[in-house]
Design an enzyme around this catalytic site. Structure first.
Site, short mmCIF file in Angstrom:
data_model
loop_
_atom_site.label_atom_id
_atom_site.label_comp_id
_atom_site.label_asym_id
_atom_site.label_seq_id
_atom_site.Cartn_x
_atom_site.Cartn_y
_atom_site.Cartn_z
N GLU A 121 -38.00 49.88 8.77
CA GLU A 121 -39.15 50.69 9.14
C GLU A 121 -39.43 51.71 8.04
O GLU A 121 -38.49 52.37 7.58
CB GLU A 121 -38.91 51.43 10.47
CG GLU A 121 -40.17 52.12 10.96
CD GLU A 121 -39.99 52.81 12.31
OE1 GLU A 121 -40.95 53.47 12.76
OE2 GLU A 121 -38.91 52.71 12.92
N GLY A 261 -32.57 59.50 10.78
CA GLY A 261 -31.51 59.85 11.71
C GLY A 261 -30.88 58.61 12.30
O GLY A 261 -29.66 58.50 12.42
N MET A 263 -32.18 54.20 13.69
CA MET A 263 -33.23 53.19 13.74
C MET A 263 -33.00 52.27 14.94
O MET A 263 -31.89 51.80 15.16
CB MET A 263 -33.23 52.38 12.43
CG MET A 263 -34.29 51.32 12.37
SD MET A 263 -35.95 52.02 12.54
CE MET A 263 -36.78 50.66 13.34
N GLU A 264 -34.08 52.04 15.69
CA GLU A 264 -33.99 51.38 16.99
C GLU A 264 -34.05 49.87 16.93
O GLU A 264 -34.43 49.22 17.92
CB GLU A 264 -35.13 51.89 17.90
CG GLU A 264 -36.54 51.41 17.51
CD GLU A 264 -37.30 52.36 16.60
OE1 GLU A 264 -38.53 52.27 16.53
OE2 GLU A 264 -36.64 53.21 15.96
N HIS A 297 -32.64 58.78 22.26
CA HIS A 297 -33.93 58.47 21.64
C HIS A 297 -34.00 57.00 21.22
O HIS A 297 -34.96 56.30 21.54
CB HIS A 297 -34.14 59.38 20.43
CG HIS A 297 -35.43 59.16 19.72
ND1 HIS A 297 -36.52 59.98 19.88
CD2 HIS A 297 -35.81 58.21 18.81
CE1 HIS A 297 -37.52 59.55 19.13
NE2 HIS A 297 -37.11 58.47 18.46
N GLU A 298 -32.99 56.54 20.49
CA GLU A 298 -33.04 55.16 19.98
C GLU A 298 -32.92 54.15 21.12
O GLU A 298 -33.56 53.10 21.10
CB GLU A 298 -31.95 54.93 18.94
CG GLU A 298 -31.99 55.89 17.76
CD GLU A 298 -33.35 55.99 17.09
OE1 GLU A 298 -34.11 55.02 17.09
OE2 GLU A 298 -33.66 57.08 16.56
N HIS A 301 -36.23 53.74 22.88
CA HIS A 301 -37.17 52.93 22.11
C HIS A 301 -37.15 51.46 22.53
O HIS A 301 -38.10 50.73 22.24
CB HIS A 301 -36.83 53.00 20.62
CG HIS A 301 -37.62 54.02 19.85
ND1 HIS A 301 -38.97 54.16 19.96
CD2 HIS A 301 -37.22 54.94 18.92
CE1 HIS A 301 -39.39 55.11 19.16
NE2 HIS A 301 -38.35 55.62 18.52
N GLU A 320 -43.33 57.10 18.84
CA GLU A 320 -42.45 58.23 18.52
C GLU A 320 -42.72 59.45 19.39
O GLU A 320 -41.79 60.08 19.90
CB GLU A 320 -42.56 58.58 17.04
CG GLU A 320 -42.05 57.49 16.11
CD GLU A 320 -40.59 57.12 16.34
OE1 GLU A 320 -39.88 57.86 17.04
OE2 GLU A 320 -40.16 56.08 15.80
#
Length: 869
Positions: A121, A261, A263-264, A297-298, A301, A320
């Site tokens: 990404e 930080g 990546m999903e 967070h990830e 996603h 996001e």
């Protein structure tokens, strides 16, 4: 330079002429010449189309076949390969060769401390093979990886493992299949030798999911908190949003060299190791909370980003902003809602507001871009989350969740736009969100100016509200936004006055929709105290002439804890501004006794939450203060900030000492009460260090510490107060932790923030430290960014030495890692906000960078916008 801007516009979006339905990737991993074979099924999407662009960068093309035969009908461009005379359906085979060892950009496939790793990404997949590298091409991936078995026993990719075997000559292979179609940016591959932490999670439907976290050898004991955070995330997403995980396995890999930080990537999240590794000896309380948030967070996603993804990169906030909102709610539900909210608002006021008035200002859904990496910004993420929060406030939890359910029903396994999300919310709730949509297209920070009228005879209160958004670099004309404005009225005895009109109750959230608007309330028996913009109900600035009496009243009586903190912040802001004016007029700095007494009452209030006390006693940063002024007076801001700290230290010495010694805990625990206690205790230490015997107290605190939170707190205090013990403590810490880069990042941050007169010389010295590595984004951000962003008085030295140092680093990173270079340059972009001398010096450095012949487009876009400003 010869490079020219190549601007892409959202309005020019066209759906792809062809799509790839399935791709089989075969990786033969070698350090300097990895061979990638991509076998794709391609079909025409637009009648009559017979050509397509396959994106590619830095690739050596070895073979190009269509339907089993060599294909001569192509040519190379700067963007990749253009194939022509194509049939409607075909099998495409492409072989490329890449060099992971030399990939310092950390995009595509690269090496991280000996392990193979990918980051795709936004547009990294084109560095692996020629492809339709765009988010609206959703493909089913099957990936086979072959590598040396002894060096790379773990070979990982997206989806579920379907087979593995021996390849001979000491090599082995593993095959992965992802049943969910996904865009190329979600592809991931990892090959390495790790320690593995395993666990399971049983979903609400009874499926058992295998959980695996891979960390560098010797770090297994630091992965337990990440695993617990993952299980909390999975359970929370089921209970709050009704969303269940959809694969048989969920993997996390921690790597030390990573631009982001985390990546999903579908089923295989690649994380910067600082958001995975933690134990009390090496991680602070803040690290523990950050790991919980980023793991969440990830994971979130998986649905808001993976199962439903972006049609194009202009829609980045679709995934996001929404996922940051979900992350913030997760952190609030599991921890302290008020502390989480305060932390989010501090970021908005100190950094995002500054971005809004910078040359890089943009809406949360930009209209044009040059380099997509430049739009992974606080505007897209943090302000994007605030816009989702506005929607949640307007709709309420029940209707918001109904809208989320409809969104997934309509758009699962598709690539969509922000408009699709808003429309689902609108249709599910029945609420017209036409004006709300402006938040997606309008940049800048609105200001609400409030004037009040109280009629004692009629017992009515009138609120006159004017909203204004100043013009930004990208937009001159602004329209009125829909702004939810949360208020509460108080009588002089502290009791709440219900909002009424014509005897009927009114909701506390007012909808400000016009440029000027009036709200009338009746049955108000006395002139009230008004708490405004509670919970920061919209990302706006508030302009209201509060008296000291009103603010001190709200600090004591406001029912909403955020409102109490905000009143304290406004009281501080008011007197910081007054004293900056005094300094500029050659007058003394003075803080009224009434103000001091208001903060003393906070310290003495035994009923007030300890964590909230800590937040109230934390002064606004110099960055936030600088955002209050059109022209930043660096010296005056620093002088006043330090003077108020000293004034607090002297005035509340007894209170700080009593709290400090009362909150001493015999055992380190990770729970929110203990975290709040440590935070307040260490804040008391920071003030006590400014008084007599501070050096002895801080030394004892450091030497008695049994956890990283207290150790770093002592170092930070010694560093800021420039205590005699600073050098010995810093050296002792370095001697102990030089082998551990993540721990040393905390040390490098302190070196960057060092307020000593020789701060820059010290930073330059640390660039030579054995633990520092310019190629590592964590090390570079810790030292260089902490100096340029948080050491304002020395970065903005009037001889321009700070600006030149930053430019020298950026020139090196321009070749090594343009993404990191682009993030570091932001302080120079603010050049027009300073005095004429500093403006000139900053512009000299921007022009120096602009003249580079090989300037990366990440930097090119930002520098040109800044100079055009």
């Amino acid at each position: 330079m010869t490079q020219q801007l190549q601007v892409k516009y959202r309005k020019d979006y066209n759906a792809p002429d062809f799509t790839i339905t399935h791709i089989n990737l075969d990786f033969n991993l070698q350090p300097t010449h990895t061979r990638v074979t991509a076998r794709s099924r391609v079909k025409q999407m637009v009648d009559g189309a017979d050509s397509m662009l396959l994106n590619g960068e830095g690739l050596t093309l070895k073979k190009l076949n269509i339907n089993g035969k060599s294909w001569p009908h192509y040519f190379k461009t700067a963007e990749g390969l253009i194939l022509f005379q194509l049939p409607q359906k075909f099998e495409l085979l492409i072989e490329t060769e890449i060099n992971p060892d030399e990939n310092t950009s950390l995009e595509g496939l690269y090496k991280s401390d000996g392990a193979y790793c990918t980051q795709c990404e936004a547009e990294g997949f084109r560095r692996i093979t020629y492809s339709l590298d765009r988010p609206d091409v959703l493909t089913q991936f099957t990936t086979t990886i072959t590598a040396n078995k002894a060096a790379y026993p773990y070979l990982l990719s997206n989806g579920n493992k379907v087979s593995e075997g021996d390849a001979g000559n000491g090599r082995h292979w593993v095959k992965w299949k992802d049943p969910h179609a996904k865009p190329s940016y979600l592809f991931a591959l990892v090959g390495g030798d790790f320690d593995l932490l395993e666990d399971t999670f049983t979903t609400r439907s009874g499926r058992e999911i295998t959980l695996e976290i891979f960390v560098d050898k010797g770090n297994l004991y630091r992965a337990k908190h990440a695993m617990e955070s993952l299980k909390h995330s999975m359970k929370w997403d089921e209970s709050r949003f009704g969303l269940e995980y959809d694969l048989d396995i969920y993997m996390i890999v921690a790597v030390d060299f990573f631009n982001m930080g985390a990546m999903e990537n579908k089923g295989l999240n690649v994380f910067n190791s600082k958001f995975v590794l933690a134990n009390p000896d090496t991680a602070t309380d803040s690290d523990y909370l950050s790991i919980l948030a980023v793991i969440g967070h990830e994971y979130f996603h998986n649905w808001t980003g993976n199962r439903v993804t972006c049609r194009d990169w202009f829609q980045l906030s679709l995934k996001e902003g929404l996922t940051v909102f979900r992350e913030q709610e997760f952190s609030s539900d599991l921890g302290s809602r008020v502390v989480t909210r305060i932390g989010n608002v501090r970021i908005m006021r100190s950094l995002q507001f500054a971005e809004d008035c910078s040359p890089m200002s943009h809406p949360i859904r930009p209209d044009k871009i040059i380099e997509m990496n430049n739009f992974y910004t606080l505007t897209v993420y943090a302000k994007g989350s605030e816009v989702i929060r506005i929607m949640h406030t307007i709709l309420g939890e029940k209707r918001f969740q109904k809208g989320m359910k409809l969104y997934f029903e309509r758009h699962d396994s598709t690539a969509v736009t922000c408009e699709d999300f808003i429309k689902a919310m609108e249709d599910a709730s029945g609420v017209n969100l036409s004006q709300f949509r402006l938040w997606y297209s309008q940049s800048g920070t609105p200001t609400l100016t409030i004037e009040t009228e109280y009629d004692a005879h009629e017992k009515t209160l009138i609120l006159n509200i004017a909203q204004m958004t100043p013009e930004t670099r990208d937009q001159k004309d602004k329209q009125p936004l829909l702004i939810p404005f949360d208020i509460e009225l108080y009588a002089s005895d502290g009791c709440v006055i219900e909002l009424q009109l014509h005897g009927k109750a009114i909701d506390n959230v007012l909808h400000v929709t016009g440029t000027k608007q009036q709200f009338v309330f009746d049955n108000v028996n006395e002139k009230p105290m008004i708490s405004m913009l509670r919970e920061f109900s919209a990302p706006v600035k508030l302009n209201y002439n509060y008296s000291d009496q009103e603010l001190t009243f709200l600090m004591v009586h406001a029912r909403n804890e955020f409102a109490r903190w905000d009143a304290a912040q406004m009281l501080l802001a008011k007197h910081i501004k007054i004293n900056i004016f005094h300094i500029q007029q050659g007058e003394d700095i003075v803080l009224k006794n009434d103000v001091l007494n208001a903060f003393r009452s906070i310290l003495l209030n035994r009923d007030l939450d300890v964590a909230l006390k800590a937040e109230i006693m934390t002064l606004p940063s110099e960055n936030e203060i600088s955002g209050w002024f059109d022209v930043v007076d660096v010296n005056a801001i620093h002088q006043v900030s330090e003077a108020i700290k000293c004034c607090f230290a002297k005035s509340f010495a007894d209170e700080f000492s009593a709290i400090y010694h009362t909150l001493n805990e015999s055992e380190y625990r990770i729970d929110y009460k203990a975290i709040g206690n440590r935070n307040l205790r260490n804040i008391c230490l920071s003030y006590l260090a400014l008084n007599n015997h501070g050096n002895e107290l801080v030394s004892v605190h450091y030497n008695n510490s049994d956890n990283m939170t207290d150790s770093i707190a002592a170092l930070a205090v010694a560093n800021h107060a420039q205590l005699p013990c600073r050098e010995s403590l810093m050296q002792a810490f370095s001697n102990k932790w030089t082998h551990d880069g993540l721990v040393m990042d905390k040390w490098f941050i302190l070196q960057g923030c060092n307020p000593a007169n020789n701060a820059l010389e010290n930073v330059k010295l640390q660039v030579q430290h054995v633990a520092f590595n310019l190629k590592n984004p964590n090390r570079t951000q810790s030292l260089v960014a902490s100096f340029s962003t948080n050491n304002l008085i020395h970065f903005h030295a009037t001889n321009g030495s700070g600006y030149k140092f930053l430019s020298d680093i950026i020139i090196q990173l321009n070749e090594l890692n343009p993404q990191v270079a682009s993030r570091l340059i932001d302080p120079l972009l603010q050049w027009k906000r300073f005095d004429h001398k500093r403006q000139h010096l900053m512009r000299v450095e921007l022009e120096r960078l602009s003249a580079l012949n090989n300037l990366a487009k990440d930097l090119y876009e930002k520098i040109n916008k800044a100079l055009e400003a």
